[in-house]
Write a protein that holds these residues in place. Sequence first.
Motif, PDB file in Angstrom:
ATOM      1  N   THR A 209      39.824  45.259  54.803  1.00 20.55           N
ATOM      2  CA  THR A 209      38.576  45.885  55.215  1.00 20.55           C
ATOM      3  C   THR A 209      38.645  46.257  56.685  1.00 20.55           C
ATOM      4  OG1 THR A 209      37.391  44.516  53.630  1.00 20.55           O
ATOM      5  CG2 THR A 209      36.077  45.632  55.293  1.00 20.55           C
ATOM      6  N   PHE A 341      36.400  41.186  50.843  1.00 18.50           N
ATOM      7  CA  PHE A 341      36.535  41.405  49.412  1.00 18.50           C
ATOM      8  C   PHE A 341      36.445  40.044  48.733  1.00 18.50           C
ATOM      9  CE2 PHE A 341      39.296  41.952  45.615  1.00 18.50           C
ATOM     10  CZ  PHE A 341      38.523  42.904  44.970  1.00 18.50           C
ATOM     11  N   ASP A 345      32.954  41.038  43.984  1.00 19.27           N
ATOM     12  CA  ASP A 345      33.409  42.420  43.837  1.00 19.27           C
ATOM     13  C   ASP A 345      34.258  42.637  42.583  1.00 19.27           C
ATOM     14  OD1 ASP A 345      32.315  43.448  46.326  1.00 19.27           O
ATOM     15  OD2 ASP A 345      33.813  42.199  47.318  1.00 19.27           O
ATOM     16  N   SER A 347      35.394  43.012  38.700  1.00 21.05           N
ATOM     17  CA  SER A 347      34.763  43.526  37.485  1.00 21.05           C
ATOM     18  C   SER A 347      35.054  42.652  36.278  1.00 21.05           C
ATOM     19  CB  SER A 347      35.246  44.959  37.209  1.00 21.05           C
ATOM     20  OG  SER A 347      36.659  45.003  37.086  1.00 21.05           O
ATOM     21  N   TYR A 361      40.143  44.067  38.759  1.00 18.68           N
ATOM     22  CA  TYR A 361      39.529  44.934  39.759  1.00 18.68           C
ATOM     23  C   TYR A 361      40.209  46.293  39.688  1.00 18.68           C
ATOM     24  CZ  TYR A 361      38.002  46.916  44.194  1.00 18.68           C
ATOM     25  OH  TYR A 361      37.460  47.743  45.148  1.00 18.68           O
TER      26      TYR A 361
END
Length: 461
Positions: A209, A341, A345, A347, A361
Motif C-alpha cells: 500500500t 491489506f 479484504d 473474498s 483474493y
Amino acid sequence: MIRSLYSGVSGLTSHQTKMDVIGNNIANVNTYGFKSSRTSFSDIYYQSVKSATAGSETYAGNNPSSVGYGVQVASIDKDMSQSSFQSTNRTLDLAISGDGFFALGAFSSNADGSAPADTASPDSLTYTRNGNFGIDSAGNLVSNDNRFVLGTRNSTDGLHLTGDASAKALAAIGLEDNNGDNKITSSDYTYENTININDLIQEAYGIYTDSETGYLYTDRVPVPVTKDRTVTDDDGNTTTITEVVGFTQGEPSADGTLYLCDINGNYITYEPSGDDTALGVATYTMAYTEDDGTEVEASIGYLVTVVDDSTETGYAFEADGDVDADDPPLTLEEDGVLGTFTYADLSGFTIGSDGVITVTYNNQIKAIARIEITVFDNPEGLLEVGDTSYSETTASGAGKVKSAGDEGAGTIASNKLEMSNVNLAQEFSDMIVTQRGFQANARIITTSDTMLEELVNLKRS
C-alpha cells in the motif's frame, strides 16, 4: 460407636465432593468443548478385630474380622470422549473429529512492548477442544480467552508436504526440533508458530500500500526490463548480451506515481523534493523474452535520471532506459506498508479438514497456514486450568504435534463446535443416588448419637 461417627462423617464428606462434581458437570452442560468428570470412592483402612487362623485336625480355622473406618474419594476421572457437534455459520468455529487438542500459547512481549523473537518459547501452553476462535485487531488467530492459536505458517509458494506428516515433514514447513530429541512435541512451539492472517496474506499476495495515496498494488511477479549490450573480449570478438536492468511492478497510482523494482526485486519510487532535478516519468517500448521463449513487446514505465544536487545521489534509470555505470548509486525506498491489506479484504476464507487455511483474493487461491493438532498418550492425565483448557502433566506426557488426520490425530470440521459431553440423564440419576447416600450417612451420625445418648443415660438410671 465413635468409629461409626467418623465413618458417617467420611461418607458425608465424600458424597459432598461427588455432589460438587455433579454440580459442575450440570453447570457446564452448554459449555463448548467441556468434558465431564465422575467421582470414584474407595474404603479407607480397617482395625483388625480377630486375626485369621489356619484349620487343623482338631480345630476349625478362623477368617479375619475387621472394622472399617469409612470411605474416601479415590479419584475424580475425566471423560474425554467426543461429543456431538453443533453447526454454526462461522468459518472460525472449529471442532476436532477424533483425538487431539488445539494448542494455545501465551507470550510475553519484550521490555519495549515489541513482539518476542520468532524463536521465543511460549510462557504457557494450554490445550482445548473448544474451537471458538476469532481474529484480533492485529490479525492474529486467537482463542476466546485471547491466547494465540498455534500452527504452521506457510510460504508464498504454497503448502509443501512430502510423504507422511512425520516429524521431518513438519520441521520442513515451520516446526523445528528445538530441543534436539528427534521428535516434534509441544516443547518445540515458538512464536513463529502463531498464525497472523494479515501478515500471511500480505506475503502470499504481495499486496503493498502506498502510504500517501492508499493505492493497493498486487503484481509481485517482476516483469524484467532488459537491454541488449555489445561487449568485446580481449581477442576483439564482439558479442551481444541481454542484461536485466530492472523490473516493472503494477500500474501507476492515483497520483501518477510509477512503481518500479531494482534488479533485486525491491520496490522503488521517486517523490521529488525541492533540491532534486527530475525529468519525470517516461514510457519505453521494449522487447523481452519470457521463460517459455515467447517474444513479447511491452510498454514499460521507468524513471529518468534524478539527481539530488546536495548529495549527488540518484536513480540509475536514464531516459534511454540504459544503466550507466558512472551514475551515482541506486537509491531505494521501500514503498510497501504492511498491515493495510487485511483479513477483511479477502473474498474467501476456508479451513479444511486437514487444518489448512485457504484464502481467496482477486480469484487467486492461496494456502497460507495450517492449524496443527496436539495429541497425548494419556489425555485423562491433563490438568484443568479453566476456560475449557488443559495443561500438560507428568501423567499426560508431552503433547505430540501432528497434522490433522494423520498418525492418530483427528480431523478438523469448520463451521462447527463440539458440545459438552455431559449426559444429563446420567447426572440426574447420580444426583439422586448421591443424595440418598448423603442422607444415609447422616443417619449413621444421628443413630450413633442416639446410641451414645442411651449409653450416657445408663448412669442416670
